[in-house]
Design a protein around this motif. Structure first.
Motif, short mmCIF file in Angstrom:
data_model
loop_
_atom_site.label_atom_id
_atom_site.label_comp_id
_atom_site.label_asym_id
_atom_site.label_seq_id
_atom_site.Cartn_x
_atom_site.Cartn_y
_atom_site.Cartn_z
N GLU A 1 41.63 34.67 34.55
CA GLU A 1 41.57 34.97 33.13
C GLU A 1 40.11 35.07 32.71
O GLU A 1 39.22 34.65 33.47
N PRO A 2 39.81 35.64 31.58
CA PRO A 2 38.40 35.78 31.17
C PRO A 2 37.70 34.43 31.10
O PRO A 2 38.33 33.37 30.96
N GLU B 1 48.88 35.95 28.78
CA GLU B 1 48.27 37.25 28.58
C GLU B 1 47.55 37.69 29.86
O GLU B 1 46.83 36.90 30.47
N HIS C 1 44.89 40.14 31.73
CA HIS C 1 43.78 41.08 31.67
C HIS C 1 43.56 41.58 33.10
O HIS C 1 42.94 40.90 33.92
N GLN C 2 44.09 42.76 33.39
CA GLN C 2 44.08 43.28 34.75
C GLN C 2 42.68 43.49 35.29
O GLN C 2 42.42 43.26 36.47
N LEU D 1 38.57 42.59 34.73
CA LEU D 1 37.64 41.66 34.09
C LEU D 1 36.21 42.12 34.37
O LEU D 1 35.80 42.20 35.54
N THR E 1 34.75 38.96 31.16
CA THR E 1 35.33 39.20 29.84
C THR E 1 36.25 40.41 29.96
O THR E 1 36.06 41.23 30.86
N PRO E 2 37.27 40.53 29.11
CA PRO E 2 38.12 41.72 29.21
C PRO E 2 37.30 43.00 29.11
O PRO E 2 36.37 43.08 28.30
N CYS E 3 37.63 43.98 29.91
CA CYS E 3 36.87 45.23 29.90
C CYS E 3 37.02 45.97 28.57
O CYS E 3 36.25 46.89 28.29
N SER E 4 37.98 45.55 27.76
CA SER E 4 38.16 46.14 26.43
C SER E 4 37.33 45.45 25.37
O SER E 4 37.30 45.90 24.22
N ASN E 5 36.61 44.38 25.74
CA ASN E 5 35.84 43.60 24.78
C ASN E 5 34.49 44.27 24.51
O ASN E 5 33.46 43.91 25.08
#
Length: 396
Positions: free
Chosen positions: A240-241, A289, A291-292, A294, A349-353
């Motif tokens: 996880e992140p 949750e 997050h595929q 990171l 961190t999530p790549c969407s962050n």
């Protein structure tokens, strides 16, 4: 077991290699199974103390298998994962083609060797530079802390170097003697599905493969210092992140393999690790949750709600971090300056962050060569073949 026991009790005991070159991956214990479980694996008095079997190889996990060096693996399921063996056959075909070309070169000219891959940077390593800082007074890079294994965001160069850099220096190359501390990295080995090429701006272009949308997966090793050769590693294979980045002895697991974003599953220029499908499946079953992918980044700068994965206890006497103040330096895009995170350990961190993910340039090294009398040689073979690289007085 029988032959191993016999050999251990002979004068060959010191030459026994305790590795069967068999690659296995495990997911859950049998007692964690939802629904019916295989009671054959629950042989202990406590029926909830069960064994487990290797999980089925999936396409997304194959870069780990490819780079492991193992000769055998289990288990395979042609119905559930029909493309796995196609991937292996494709890789074998590439290897056979390379062997053929090497044999032709050896026959033609015994001194000629196969050219290095572009991501090998002529074997001299690479400086990994935070994009947003290339125009700052102090450009920041991914580097190793002075003591310990922590991977930090830290100054790229010695104090007197930044003022001498030419415009768009990140698209060229730099001299290894100019860098500060342990900032040199070696990329590779990389899996064979897809391509990586350095473009004219200093980015590492990722081209997806036939089986992998994330392209090649690569090890990233520290190039200098007492920990030279250790691999970039996500702390404790954290899924996880918030996983801290360290260097650790290499042993080819998913959390030591990294891919490079091209604007699809990760931002362009980002470096990311990816959870294997069997781990993501476990997390979903636990209603966590997932997050595929990171990405490498920092905490406290992104748009995402980071309290979901960052543990923080309120303390009235605790000092604020530099970026927590409201009157700090910002970039023209409104983001807080990455200089506020100089000296901080990198984490996932999530790549969407957006904002929390750091995007990088990859700048190769020129290693100056000298004659026996101490004078610098004209030209530099180690710089050949790197696109956009020019040695000018201003750059040097």
């Amino acid at each position: 077991a029988f032959f191993g026991t016999v050999i251990r009790n002979t004068h060959f005991c010191g030459t026994l290699h305790n590795d069967n070159f068999l690659h296995l991956q495990f997911d859950r214990w049998e007692n964690e199974a939802t629904g019916a479980r295989d009671e054959r694996k629950c042989i202990m008095k406590n029926r909830n103390h069960c064994g487990r079997s290797p999980t089925t190889m999936t396409v997304d996990y194959l870069p780990v298998l490819e780079l492991s060096g193992d000769l055998f693996a289990r288990k395979f399921d042609d119905v559930a994962e029909p493309l796995v063996k196609d991937y292996i056959d494709n890789r074998r075909a590439k290897e056979e083609e390379r062997f053929r070309r090497e044999a032709e070169l050896a026959e033609k000219d015994g001194n000629e060797t196969m050219p290095l891959e572009e991501w090998e940077f002529q074997g001299e390593g690479v400086l990994i530079v935070a994009k947003e800082t290339v125009g700052d007074d102090v450009p920041l890079c991914m580097g190793l802390a002075e003591n310990g294994n922590a991977v930090m965001l830290q100054p790229c160069f010695k104090d007197d170097v930044p003022a001498t850099l030419s415009p768009q220096w990140e698209a060229g190359a730099i001299i290894i003697e100019e860098i500060n501390g342990t900032n040199r990295w070696d990329i590779g080995p990389c899996s064979s599905d897809g391509e990586l090429k350095r473009n004219a701006t200093g980015e590492l272009e990722m081209i997806p493969g036939i089986y992998s949308e994330k392209g090649p997966s690569c090890g990233i090793k520290i190039g200098d210092g007492p920990r030279q050769g250790r691999c970039l590693d996500v702390e404790s294979d954290r899924n996880e992140p918030g996983g801290l980045l360290n260097v650790f002895p290499c042993y080819t697991r998913w959390h030591q393999l990294f891919s490079f974003g091209n604007g699809t599953i990760a931002p362009r220029g980002a470096i990311h690790s990816s959870l294997p499908a069997h781990i993501a499946k476990q997390l979903k079953k636990k209603q966590k949750e997932v997050h595929q992918h990171l990405c490498l980044g920092v905490v406290g700068r992104g748009d995402a709600d980071e309290t979901a994965w960052i543990e923080h206890e309120e303390d009235e006497n605790e000092e604020w971090d530099p970026w927590e103040y409201s009157d700090v330096a910002t970039y023209p895009n409104g983001r807080k300056s990455l200089q506020l995170w100089s000296g901080q350990q990198l984490q996932t961190t999530p790549c969407s962050n957006e904002g929390g993910v750091i995007e990088w340039y990859f700048v190769p090294f020129i290693v100056e060569q000298y004659d026996d009398d101490g004078t610098k040689e004209e030209g530099n073979e180690s710089a050949e073949g790197i696109e956009g690289m020019e040695e000018t007085e201003e750059e040097l």
